[in-house]
Design a protein around this motif. Sequence first.
Motif, PDB file in Angstrom:
ATOM      1  N   GLU A  23      -9.422  13.107  -1.168  1.00 57.25           N
ATOM      2  CA  GLU A  23      -9.334  12.667   0.217  1.00 57.25           C
ATOM      3  C   GLU A  23      -9.879  11.256   0.397  1.00 57.25           C
ATOM      4  OE1 GLU A  23     -11.000  15.381  -0.741  1.00 57.25           O
ATOM      5  OE2 GLU A  23      -9.966  17.103   0.112  1.00 57.25           O
ATOM      6  N   GLY A  24      -9.112  10.403   1.048  1.00 54.92           N
ATOM      7  CA  GLY A  24      -9.569   9.076   1.450  1.00 54.92           C
ATOM      8  C   GLY A  24     -10.326   8.327   0.377  1.00 54.92           C
ATOM      9  N   TYR A  62     -11.913   7.672   5.708  1.00 56.92           N
ATOM     10  CA  TYR A  62     -10.596   7.053   5.595  1.00 56.92           C
ATOM     11  C   TYR A  62     -10.658   5.596   6.031  1.00 56.92           C
ATOM     12  CZ  TYR A  62      -8.884  11.771   4.956  1.00 56.92           C
ATOM     13  OH  TYR A  62      -8.675  13.032   4.471  1.00 56.92           O
ATOM     14  N   HIS A  63     -10.115   4.719   5.185  1.00 52.42           N
ATOM     15  CA  HIS A  63     -10.015   3.301   5.512  1.00 52.42           C
ATOM     16  C   HIS A  63      -9.016   2.694   4.531  1.00 52.42           C
ATOM     17  CE1 HIS A  63     -10.916  -0.739   6.650  1.00 52.42           C
ATOM     18  NE2 HIS A  63     -11.955  -0.375   7.412  1.00 52.42           N
ATOM     19  N   SER A  64      -7.766   2.596   4.925  1.00 57.27           N
ATOM     20  CA  SER A  64      -6.703   2.191   4.003  1.00 57.27           C
ATOM     21  C   SER A  64      -6.908   0.777   3.450  1.00 57.27           C
ATOM     22  CB  SER A  64      -5.338   2.310   4.667  1.00 57.27           C
ATOM     23  OG  SER A  64      -5.283   1.533   5.840  1.00 57.27           O
ATOM     24  N   ARG A  67      -9.462   1.027   0.706  1.00 52.94           N
ATOM     25  CA  ARG A  67      -8.931   1.760  -0.451  1.00 52.94           C
ATOM     26  C   ARG A  67      -8.074   0.832  -1.320  1.00 52.94           C
ATOM     27  NH1 ARG A  67      -8.531   7.122  -2.005  1.00 52.94           N
ATOM     28  NH2 ARG A  67      -6.865   7.503  -3.487  1.00 52.94           N
TER      29      ARG A  67
END
Length: 166
Positions: A23-24, A62-64, A67
């Motif tokens: 996840e993330g 989450y932080h695209s 990532r």
Amino acid sequence: MKPKLTPLISYIIGIWKCRKAKEGIGITGNDDIIRAFTMSVINSGITTPDKVQIKKDKAFFYHSKYRVFFQKILKSRVETFKYENDYSASYFAGMFDSCGGYNKDKKTVYIANADTQDEMVLLRLGYKIKLIKSKLIIVDKEKFLSFINPFRKTELPEKILRGEMK
């Protein structure tokens, strides 16, 4: 705002490389490494405490943009960490904290889940090492530990350091 590499973010990337969760941007592991990861991502300003999710043995958020940034740094780490500085020390401190330790002989240390790029970086930095499958054995134990210790966020129990525990 464009992500910028700092020693603290290098540390986070080191942990993340060894213990990636599905996840993330997240890791799996024990309470100590989850605490180190969580505090590091919050202190670095990547995310806020309310965005970090902790479930059983994993922590993630989450932080695209970050990532993609982390993946880019990992892909180019031979060049990114080519100097013996705070950035490379932090990266290897994160790896050691998350999946490193002392070998049974107590004369060497290791980092599990390493690869040929990690081997290349440490060879270029002048360390005597050996990569066996995905276990990077560092022969220059004292030199390596003095290089990464200022950036480590977890501690090994004293009994392990004295050789009383396996």
